[in-house]
Design a protein around this motif. Structure first.
Motif, PDB file in Angstrom:
ATOM      1  N   ALA A 142      58.006  32.438  66.486  1.00  0.00           N
ATOM      2  CA  ALA A 142      56.668  31.830  66.391  1.00  0.00           C
ATOM      3  C   ALA A 142      55.587  32.895  66.539  1.00  0.00           C
ATOM      4  O   ALA A 142      54.596  32.911  65.790  1.00  0.00           O
ATOM      5  N   TRP A 143      55.776  33.791  67.484  1.00  0.00           N
ATOM      6  CA  TRP A 143      54.774  34.839  67.705  1.00  0.00           C
ATOM      7  C   TRP A 143      54.842  35.926  66.641  1.00  0.00           C
ATOM      8  O   TRP A 143      53.803  36.404  66.169  1.00  0.00           O
ATOM      9  N   SER A 144      56.021  36.302  66.228  1.00  0.00           N
ATOM     10  CA  SER A 144      56.113  37.368  65.217  1.00  0.00           C
ATOM     11  C   SER A 144      55.575  36.914  63.865  1.00  0.00           C
ATOM     12  O   SER A 144      55.231  37.755  63.025  1.00  0.00           O
ATOM     13  N   ALA A 145      55.465  35.606  63.673  1.00  0.00           N
ATOM     14  CA  ALA A 145      54.963  35.091  62.399  1.00  0.00           C
ATOM     15  C   ALA A 145      53.450  35.170  62.281  1.00  0.00           C
ATOM     16  O   ALA A 145      52.924  35.174  61.159  1.00  0.00           O
ATOM     17  N   VAL A 146      52.745  35.253  63.428  1.00  0.00           N
ATOM     18  CA  VAL A 146      51.289  35.112  63.338  1.00  0.00           C
ATOM     19  C   VAL A 146      50.475  36.193  64.038  1.00  0.00           C
ATOM     20  O   VAL A 146      49.342  36.483  63.609  1.00  0.00           O
ATOM     21  N   ILE A 147      50.964  36.795  65.104  1.00  0.00           N
ATOM     22  CA  ILE A 147      50.092  37.673  65.892  1.00  0.00           C
ATOM     23  C   ILE A 147      49.779  38.961  65.136  1.00  0.00           C
ATOM     24  O   ILE A 147      50.649  39.571  64.507  1.00  0.00           O
ATOM     25  N   THR A 148      48.508  39.349  65.219  1.00  0.00           N
ATOM     26  CA  THR A 148      48.060  40.580  64.555  1.00  0.00           C
ATOM     27  C   THR A 148      47.343  41.540  65.490  1.00  0.00           C
ATOM     28  O   THR A 148      47.255  42.736  65.189  1.00  0.00           O
ATOM     29  N   ASP A 149      46.827  41.041  66.651  1.00  0.00           N
ATOM     30  CA  ASP A 149      46.008  41.937  67.475  1.00  0.00           C
ATOM     31  C   ASP A 149      45.794  41.373  68.874  1.00  0.00           C
ATOM     32  O   ASP A 149      45.946  40.163  69.114  1.00  0.00           O
ATOM     33  N   HIS A 150      45.441  42.276  69.792  1.00  0.00           N
ATOM     34  CA  HIS A 150      44.941  41.938  71.126  1.00  0.00           C
ATOM     35  C   HIS A 150      43.541  42.537  71.252  1.00  0.00           C
ATOM     36  O   HIS A 150      43.335  43.698  70.878  1.00  0.00           O
ATOM     37  N   THR A 151      42.600  41.769  71.784  1.00  0.00           N
ATOM     38  CA  THR A 151      41.228  42.244  71.860  1.00  0.00           C
ATOM     39  C   THR A 151      40.643  42.025  73.243  1.00  0.00           C
ATOM     40  O   THR A 151      41.224  41.356  74.092  1.00  0.00           O
ATOM     41  N   ARG A 157      56.472  46.988  66.657  1.00  0.00           N
ATOM     42  CA  ARG A 157      56.062  48.307  66.190  1.00  0.00           C
ATOM     43  C   ARG A 157      54.587  48.353  65.798  1.00  0.00           C
ATOM     44  O   ARG A 157      53.882  49.320  66.099  1.00  0.00           O
ATOM     45  N   ASP A 158      54.098  47.305  65.132  1.00  0.00           N
ATOM     46  CA  ASP A 158      52.755  47.352  64.551  1.00  0.00           C
ATOM     47  C   ASP A 158      51.664  46.757  65.436  1.00  0.00           C
ATOM     48  O   ASP A 158      50.510  47.171  65.362  1.00  0.00           O
ATOM     49  N   VAL A 159      52.013  45.779  66.268  1.00  0.00           N
ATOM     50  CA  VAL A 159      51.006  45.085  67.081  1.00  0.00           C
ATOM     51  C   VAL A 159      51.015  45.562  68.529  1.00  0.00           C
ATOM     52  O   VAL A 159      49.963  45.748  69.131  1.00  0.00           O
ATOM     53  N   TYR A 160      52.196  45.764  69.096  1.00  0.00           N
ATOM     54  CA  TYR A 160      52.305  46.077  70.521  1.00  0.00           C
ATOM     55  C   TYR A 160      52.329  47.580  70.803  1.00  0.00           C
ATOM     56  O   TYR A 160      51.585  48.070  71.660  1.00  0.00           O
ATOM     57  N   LEU A 161      53.190  48.300  70.136  1.00  0.00           N
ATOM     58  CA  LEU A 161      53.373  49.710  70.467  1.00  0.00           C
ATOM     59  C   LEU A 161      52.091  50.530  70.341  1.00  0.00           C
ATOM     60  O   LEU A 161      51.781  51.328  71.251  1.00  0.00           O
ATOM     61  N   PRO A 162      51.289  50.374  69.279  1.00  0.00           N
ATOM     62  CA  PRO A 162      50.073  51.190  69.187  1.00  0.00           C
ATOM     63  C   PRO A 162      49.080  50.933  70.314  1.00  0.00           C
ATOM     64  O   PRO A 162      48.308  51.820  70.687  1.00  0.00           O
ATOM     65  N   GLU A 163      49.111  49.733  70.890  1.00  0.00           N
ATOM     66  CA  GLU A 163      48.167  49.372  71.954  1.00  0.00           C
ATOM     67  C   GLU A 163      48.554  49.986  73.292  1.00  0.00           C
ATOM     68  O   GLU A 163      47.703  50.184  74.160  1.00  0.00           O
ATOM     69  N   VAL A 164      49.836  50.308  73.482  1.00  0.00           N
ATOM     70  CA  VAL A 164      50.289  50.771  74.795  1.00  0.00           C
ATOM     71  C   VAL A 164      50.706  52.236  74.830  1.00  0.00           C
ATOM     72  O   VAL A 164      50.646  52.865  75.888  1.00  0.00           O
ATOM     73  N   ILE A 165      51.119  52.807  73.733  1.00  0.00           N
ATOM     74  CA  ILE A 165      51.794  54.101  73.746  1.00  0.00           C
ATOM     75  C   ILE A 165      50.903  55.249  74.216  1.00  0.00           C
ATOM     76  O   ILE A 165      51.404  56.237  74.756  1.00  0.00           O
TER      77      ILE A 165
END
Length: 392
Positions: A131-140, A181-189
């Motif tokens: 459900a989450w992998s189908a829609v999430i694109t960003d955290h703000t 890889r695209d939504v979570y990792l760039p925000e934390v790495i």
């Protein structure tokens, strides 16, 4: 002449105390990743399952607690969002609680599946992740990095168990990996310059995601940041007159360091950068340290025998002493501590006391008092079940 020599010596001492620490040696990613391998291993899962099926305590009680929680509800409906917006202290809270709790629920159902072999729990875990992998694109908003770290710590734990132990299939596992890889990792790495629990939680997420993705470069980068931040989060007397720092934060004077350590100017082994803030946030940092150390051990590099393990042991013992009711001296946080460490002692206690044989009287007392350890509703869940006295 003597006065000149004395001044020279004092200057050298202060300069040495404030000098940037050399970067701790990072442990390289394994050549072959172990799966499931984020916080909990196959052997630990098998041990926990055997104890629950035998009705042994504290594991059976911990399992029953987990299954009675809202996170194990087979009727749970995922509540995904395209954009999760989290301000300071989750205000505004646009999907923050939903995301964290769906991630914990996915992990809870994965554990339930492994122990009771009811495929409905595996399918529920998959439903939540899909459900989450189908829609999430960003955290703000301002808490985006921390929110991503919290949710991003739980998702890989669930995914590792499902992908590597459930034979019923997970067609969208690739899409889930793309989300990480695209939504979570760039925000934390790339880490954080906020209070230390932020970066520690973010590196926990980055390490777990790297294991799931088998991304050796990200694993190495996250582990290097973790080693530096851990050294700067927990004070040891061997650090010198002042705590170690993260060089990029430019904490290059004693006054800056004292301010960053919540005004604490007397440093004692086991004190953390957030002890004088409150033990709840301190618990977040301690828990993340334990989780990364455990994942590293599963992946073949045991950090418990390094300064990471010593800092974890001392931090647990120091905080546990006051959580158990010891009188707070006037030299510590002005004589007042805000308690509430949380269910964060099992992983470190098991590794350091049961595996390595360290006497940890205060941590042992607190761990046993709090059993079975539940969830902090952020990123910690069911660690008496998975790690309580677990020799695997």
């Amino acid at each position: 002449m003597r006065r000149t020599a004395l001044l020279t010596a004092v200057t050298a001492l202060v300069a040495g105390a404030l000098a940037w620490p050399s970067a701790p040696r990072a442990e390289a990613a394994p050549t072959v990743f172990a799966h499931p391998g984020v916080t909990v291993s196959q052997g630990q899962l098998d041990f926990a399952r055997s104890k629950v099926l035998a009705g042994a305590q504290p594991w059976k009680g911990a399992y029953d607690q987990m299954m009675a929680s809202k996170y194990a509800d087979l009727n749970r409906t995922p509540r995904p969002r395209s954009v999760v917006e989290c301000g300071s202290y989750s205000n505004p809270n646009n999907g923050c609680t939903d995301e964290r709790e769906d991630a914990i629920a996915a992990y809870t159902h994965a554990l339930a599946w492994y122990i009771n072999r009811d495929a409905r729990h595996a399918q529920k875990s998959i439903q939540l992740m899909d459900a989450w992998s189908a829609v999430i694109t960003d955290h703000t908003n301002s808490n985006a990095p921390l929110q991503t770290g919290w949710a991003g710590s739980s998702w890989p734990r669930a995914a590792e168990i499902i992908k590597h132990t459930y034979s019923g299939g997970w067609p969208n596992s690739g899409r889930f990996g793309t989300m990480l890889r695209d939504v979570y990792l760039p925000e934390v790495i790339n880490g954080s310059h906020s209070n230390g629990n932020w970066e520690l939680s973010m590196m926990e997420a980055a390490v777990g995601i790297s294991v799931f993705l088998e991304d050796r470069a990200s694993y190495d980068k996250a582990m290097a940041k973790f080693r530096t931040r851990t050294a700067a989060y927990v004070y040891l007397a061997s650090d010198g007159a002042l705590p170690k720092t993260v060089p990029s934060q430019n904490l290059d004077t004693r006054d800056k360091i004292v301010k960053y350590w919540q005004g604490q100017s007397t440093f004692t082994t086991g004190l953390t950068q957030e002890t004088c803030r409150d033990l709840t946030h301190t618990g977040y940092g301690i828990s993340a340290i334990a989780h990364v150390a455990e994942t590293s051990r599963i992946q073949g590099h045991d950090l418990y025998g390094t300064d990471v393990g010593e800092r974890l042991r001392q931090a647990l013992g120091f905080q546990a002493r006051y959580e158990l009711g010891a009188t707070v001296p006037s030299t510590l946080c002005g004589g007042t501590l805000h308690l509430g460490l949380g269910p964060v002692t099992e992983v470190g206690y098991n590794a350091l006391h049961n595996r390595l044989g360290f006497a940890m009287t205060n941590t042992e007392a607190l761990t046993k008092r709090n059993r079975p350890a539940g969830s902090n509703n952020l990123f910690v869940a069911w660690e008496t079940l998975t790690h309580g006295d677990n020799p695997s």
